[in-house]
Design a protein around this motif. Structure first.
Motif, PDB file in Angstrom:
ATOM      1  N   PRO A 295      33.081  35.662 148.476  1.00  0.00           N
ATOM      2  CA  PRO A 295      32.177  36.452 147.698  1.00  0.00           C
ATOM      3  C   PRO A 295      31.293  35.899 146.745  1.00  0.00           C
ATOM      4  N   GLY A 296      30.232  36.756 146.110  1.00  0.00           N
ATOM      5  CA  GLY A 296      29.490  36.400 145.126  1.00  0.00           C
ATOM      6  C   GLY A 296      30.300  36.436 143.826  1.00  0.00           C
ATOM      7  N   GLY A 297      29.748  35.736 142.819  1.00  0.00           N
ATOM      8  CA  GLY A 297      30.263  35.631 141.428  1.00  0.00           C
ATOM      9  C   GLY A 297      29.756  34.519 140.857  1.00  0.00           C
ATOM     10  N   GLU A 298      30.451  33.528 140.428  1.00  0.00           N
ATOM     11  CA  GLU A 298      29.945  32.372 139.787  1.00  0.00           C
ATOM     12  C   GLU A 298      30.562  31.196 140.538  1.00  0.00           C
ATOM     13  N   SER A 299      29.629  30.475 141.192  1.00  0.00           N
ATOM     14  CA  SER A 299      30.104  29.351 141.964  1.00  0.00           C
ATOM     15  C   SER A 299      30.944  28.212 141.407  1.00  0.00           C
ATOM     16  N   THR A 300      30.212  28.004 140.065  1.00  0.00           N
ATOM     17  CA  THR A 300      31.185  27.100 139.367  1.00  0.00           C
ATOM     18  C   THR A 300      32.523  27.124 139.164  1.00  0.00           C
TER      19      THR A 300
ATOM     20  N   THR B  42      28.471  34.772 150.372  1.00  0.00           N
ATOM     21  CA  THR B  42      27.463  35.738 149.961  1.00  0.00           C
ATOM     22  C   THR B  42      27.228  35.032 148.623  1.00  0.00           C
ATOM     23  N   CYS B  43      25.951  34.742 148.473  1.00  0.00           N
ATOM     24  CA  CYS B  43      25.536  34.380 147.134  1.00  0.00           C
ATOM     25  C   CYS B  43      26.158  33.219 146.457  1.00  0.00           C
ATOM     26  N   ALA B  44      27.072  33.506 145.476  1.00  0.00           N
ATOM     27  CA  ALA B  44      27.980  32.283 145.012  1.00  0.00           C
ATOM     28  C   ALA B  44      28.612  31.551 146.232  1.00  0.00           C
ATOM     29  N   GLY B  45      29.068  32.396 147.099  1.00  0.00           N
ATOM     30  CA  GLY B  45      29.798  31.752 148.367  1.00  0.00           C
ATOM     31  C   GLY B  45      28.830  31.098 149.162  1.00  0.00           C
ATOM     32  N   MET B  46      27.612  31.462 149.338  1.00  0.00           N
ATOM     33  CA  MET B  46      26.631  30.625 149.980  1.00  0.00           C
ATOM     34  C   MET B  46      26.479  29.241 149.434  1.00  0.00           C
ATOM     35  N   ILE B  47      26.550  29.406 148.191  1.00  0.00           N
ATOM     36  CA  ILE B  47      26.454  27.974 147.353  1.00  0.00           C
ATOM     37  C   ILE B  47      27.426  27.118 147.351  1.00  0.00           C
ATOM     38  N   LEU B  48      28.641  27.858 147.822  1.00  0.00           N
ATOM     39  CA  LEU B  48      30.023  26.790 148.055  1.00  0.00           C
ATOM     40  C   LEU B  48      29.950  26.305 149.340  1.00  0.00           C
TER      41      LEU B  48
ATOM     42  N   ARG C 109      19.911  26.470 146.326  1.00  0.00           N
ATOM     43  CA  ARG C 109      19.321  26.315 145.055  1.00  0.00           C
ATOM     44  C   ARG C 109      19.838  27.418 144.280  1.00  0.00           C
ATOM     45  N   ARG C 110      20.722  27.044 143.302  1.00  0.00           N
ATOM     46  CA  ARG C 110      21.153  28.032 142.249  1.00  0.00           C
ATOM     47  C   ARG C 110      20.190  28.839 141.541  1.00  0.00           C
ATOM     48  N   ASN C 111      20.337  29.954 141.455  1.00  0.00           N
ATOM     49  CA  ASN C 111      19.372  30.865 140.347  1.00  0.00           C
ATOM     50  C   ASN C 111      17.956  30.584 140.734  1.00  0.00           C
ATOM     51  N   ALA C 112      17.464  30.704 142.017  1.00  0.00           N
ATOM     52  CA  ALA C 112      16.129  30.388 142.427  1.00  0.00           C
ATOM     53  C   ALA C 112      15.223  31.327 141.858  1.00  0.00           C
TER      54      ALA C 112
ATOM     55  N   PHE D 191      19.598  41.297 145.340  1.00  0.00           N
ATOM     56  CA  PHE D 191      19.634  39.877 144.892  1.00  0.00           C
ATOM     57  C   PHE D 191      20.346  39.722 143.349  1.00  0.00           C
ATOM     58  N   ILE D 192      21.315  39.238 143.221  1.00  0.00           N
ATOM     59  CA  ILE D 192      21.795  39.195 141.457  1.00  0.00           C
ATOM     60  C   ILE D 192      21.829  37.778 141.170  1.00  0.00           C
ATOM     61  N   ARG D 193      20.950  37.344 140.607  1.00  0.00           N
ATOM     62  CA  ARG D 193      20.834  35.851 139.663  1.00  0.00           C
ATOM     63  C   ARG D 193      21.058  34.889 141.142  1.00  0.00           C
ATOM     64  N   ALA D 194      20.457  35.276 142.114  1.00  0.00           N
ATOM     65  CA  ALA D 194      20.394  34.911 143.430  1.00  0.00           C
ATOM     66  C   ALA D 194      20.098  33.252 143.733  1.00  0.00           C
TER      67      ALA D 194
ATOM     68  N   PHE E 292      21.978  37.248 149.326  1.00  0.00           N
ATOM     69  CA  PHE E 292      22.025  38.417 148.618  1.00  0.00           C
ATOM     70  C   PHE E 292      23.587  38.968 148.866  1.00  0.00           C
ATOM     71  N   HIS E 293      23.757  40.331 148.360  1.00  0.00           N
ATOM     72  CA  HIS E 293      24.907  41.077 148.418  1.00  0.00           C
ATOM     73  C   HIS E 293      24.979  42.194 149.453  1.00  0.00           C
ATOM     74  N   PRO E 294      25.289  41.856 150.604  1.00  0.00           N
ATOM     75  CA  PRO E 294      25.560  43.225 151.652  1.00  0.00           C
ATOM     76  C   PRO E 294      26.794  43.934 151.236  1.00  0.00           C
TER      77      PRO E 294
END
Ligand code: GLN
Length: 190
Positions: free
Chosen positions: A44-49, A77-83, A107-110, A136-139, A173-175
């Motif tokens: 899920p989304g959240g904080e990737s770090t 999704t979102c942070a999950g995509m970064i991971l 790219r984080r926080n794009a 999009f949340i700090r996407a 983004f967050h579907p």
């Protein structure tokens, strides 16, 4: 079929609710034993770090990479995509653990900071003609996709925000936050 939702941090409940609405069994994944019980996984989304660090602490990083290598579908999704991304542009925090599975550069926080979060209607040809209302949340965005990656959606300015590579799906983004289950259905069909 049971779909796992990584439940270390972030918006996992919303994904579960969405899946349950589709009549799909879900399991919150926090331990390797739970990962072993699911056929698919949503990150899920959240904080990737934070999620990255917790993946290491809960001994899930290697097991998820292993399951991906065996062909398990994974959606970030979102942070999950970064991971999921093989590369993280700039915004990568020193030593940040990541799964590095999908041939994209995230790219984080794009789009800027939390206050720059926004919603828009996206054309997603893979979902049909009706636009998808995307939150999009700090996407992050996808800077670059590899040859094996199919772009599923871009913003009007060309920034890529959804992509698929075989059994891997990534959305910036967050579907899970809108009532529209089409991305969840797409994932269930991978
Ligand atoms: N900005 C977050 C990060 O870099 C992602 C935000 C989100 O998942 N909504 O991890």
């Amino acid at each position: 079929m049971t779909v796992g939702v990584l439940a270390l941090q972030g918006a996992f409940i919303e994904h579960e609710t969405m899946l349950q609405g589709l009549g799909v069994a879900t399991l919150q994944v926090r331990l390797p034993e739970q990962l072993a019980q699911v056929e698919r996984l949503i990150i899920p989304g959240g904080e990737s770090t934070t999620i990255g660090k917790l993946l290491v602490r809960f001994d899930l990083l290697g097991p998820i990479q292993q399951r991906a290598a065996e062909g398990m579908p994974i959606w970030g999704t979102c942070a999950g995509m970064i991971l999921l991304a093989k590369e993280i542009a700039e915004g990568r925090v020193e030593g940040q653990p990541a799964l590095g599975l999908m041939d994209i550069t995230a790219r984080r926080n794009a789009f800027g900071r939390q206050v720059d979060s926004f919603e828009t209607n996206l054309q997603v040809p893979a979902l049909g003609e009706v636009p998808f209302h995307a939150v999009f949340i700090r996407a992050p965005q996808i800077d670059k996709v590899g040859e094996a990656v199919e772009t599923l959606a871009s913003l009007d300015d060309g920034r890529i925000v959804a992509a698929r590579q075989a059994k891997l799906l990534a959305t910036a983004f967050h579907p899970e936050l809108t009532g529209d289950a089409r991305f969840h259905e797409l994932f269930l069909g991978l």
